[in-house]
Design a protein around this motif. Sequence first.
Motif, PDB file in Angstrom:
ATOM      1  N   PHE A  45      36.563  39.974  54.284  1.00 11.67           N
ATOM      2  CA  PHE A  45      36.032  40.246  52.943  1.00 11.67           C
ATOM      3  C   PHE A  45      36.430  39.233  51.878  1.00 11.67           C
ATOM      4  O   PHE A  45      35.607  38.903  51.016  1.00 11.67           O
ATOM      5  CB  PHE A  45      36.373  41.660  52.493  1.00 11.67           C
ATOM      6  N   PRO A  46      37.648  38.703  51.853  1.00 12.92           N
ATOM      7  CA  PRO A  46      37.959  37.729  50.798  1.00 12.92           C
ATOM      8  C   PRO A  46      37.160  36.424  50.910  1.00 12.92           C
ATOM      9  O   PRO A  46      37.067  35.678  49.942  1.00 12.92           O
ATOM     10  CB  PRO A  46      39.450  37.453  50.987  1.00 12.92           C
ATOM     11  N   TYR A  47      36.561  36.154  52.056  1.00 15.07           N
ATOM     12  CA  TYR A  47      35.792  34.922  52.231  1.00 15.07           C
ATOM     13  C   TYR A  47      34.297  35.183  52.318  1.00 15.07           C
ATOM     14  O   TYR A  47      33.509  34.273  52.560  1.00 15.07           O
ATOM     15  CB  TYR A  47      36.260  34.195  53.497  1.00 15.07           C
ATOM     16  N   MET A  59      33.073  36.820  46.750  1.00 17.37           N
ATOM     17  CA  MET A  59      34.202  37.725  46.643  1.00 17.37           C
ATOM     18  C   MET A  59      35.515  37.014  46.915  1.00 17.37           C
ATOM     19  O   MET A  59      36.521  37.651  47.171  1.00 17.37           O
ATOM     20  CB  MET A  59      34.022  38.898  47.609  1.00 17.37           C
ATOM     21  N   SER A  60      35.537  35.708  46.865  1.00 22.45           N
ATOM     22  CA  SER A  60      36.767  34.951  47.098  1.00 22.45           C
ATOM     23  C   SER A  60      37.760  35.252  45.994  1.00 22.45           C
ATOM     24  O   SER A  60      37.420  35.269  44.817  1.00 22.45           O
ATOM     25  CB  SER A  60      36.481  33.457  47.126  1.00 22.45           C
ATOM     26  N   ALA A 106      44.976  42.356  49.862  1.00 19.33           N
ATOM     27  CA  ALA A 106      43.691  42.006  50.461  1.00 19.33           C
ATOM     28  C   ALA A 106      42.569  42.941  50.024  1.00 19.33           C
ATOM     29  O   ALA A 106      42.046  43.721  50.828  1.00 19.33           O
ATOM     30  CB  ALA A 106      43.820  42.028  51.978  1.00 19.33           C
ATOM     31  N   ASN A 107      42.149  42.859  48.777  1.00 21.17           N
ATOM     32  CA  ASN A 107      41.010  43.629  48.285  1.00 21.17           C
ATOM     33  C   ASN A 107      41.078  45.097  48.675  1.00 21.17           C
ATOM     34  O   ASN A 107      40.187  45.637  49.338  1.00 21.17           O
ATOM     35  CB  ASN A 107      39.685  43.035  48.783  1.00 21.17           C
TER      36      ASN A 107
END
Length: 188
Positions: A45-47, A59-60, A106-107
């Motif tokens: 998800f972060p990438y 969403m970085s 992490a989100n």
Amino acid sequence: MSPESTGQNEHYIRVARRRFRAWRGDRPFWAGLFTILGGAPIAYFPYADLHLGSMTLTMSTTAGAGSLIIGVLLITLGLTMWFHHIVRVFAGIAAILLALISIPVANIGGFIIGFLLSLIGGALSISWAPGRPEGEEARADERTAPSSEQPYAERPEAELQGAAAVPHQQSAESDTAADADGGRHRAG
């Protein structure tokens, strides 16, 4: 094929399925699967880029490297549960700790999906215990069951096991002066 032939009589898919079932039963398979599935969204998800029509939502975040490390470690712990099931308790505790750390890093733990899957996988890994062969269960019950023929105090010491064993106590007649004095000798 003749009845004397030693060739394989079963279809290869059945044989492969039976081997997989035996392999899966010897290790915490579901724990490893949940942990791997939990690590994937935490790392992804972060990438990820979300496309809404002609608009791209990136969403970085600045925690992208931390999320990637946590996700990769969770995937590695899931594989460890499968292939080195001896360290399943360590891997389960580490998976639970990484899942908890993923919430602020992490989100929100991979939008709660990765957090929950990793938490369940870690708990399953800690609670998993290898099964006994079928014939061994009855013999283990016979060994640990107390015999009802003799009362507890009259049973031979060989039958008393582990914490249930009572040490032999000396009577007052056999005490020596040193024992009665608490083991201390007077200098005199």
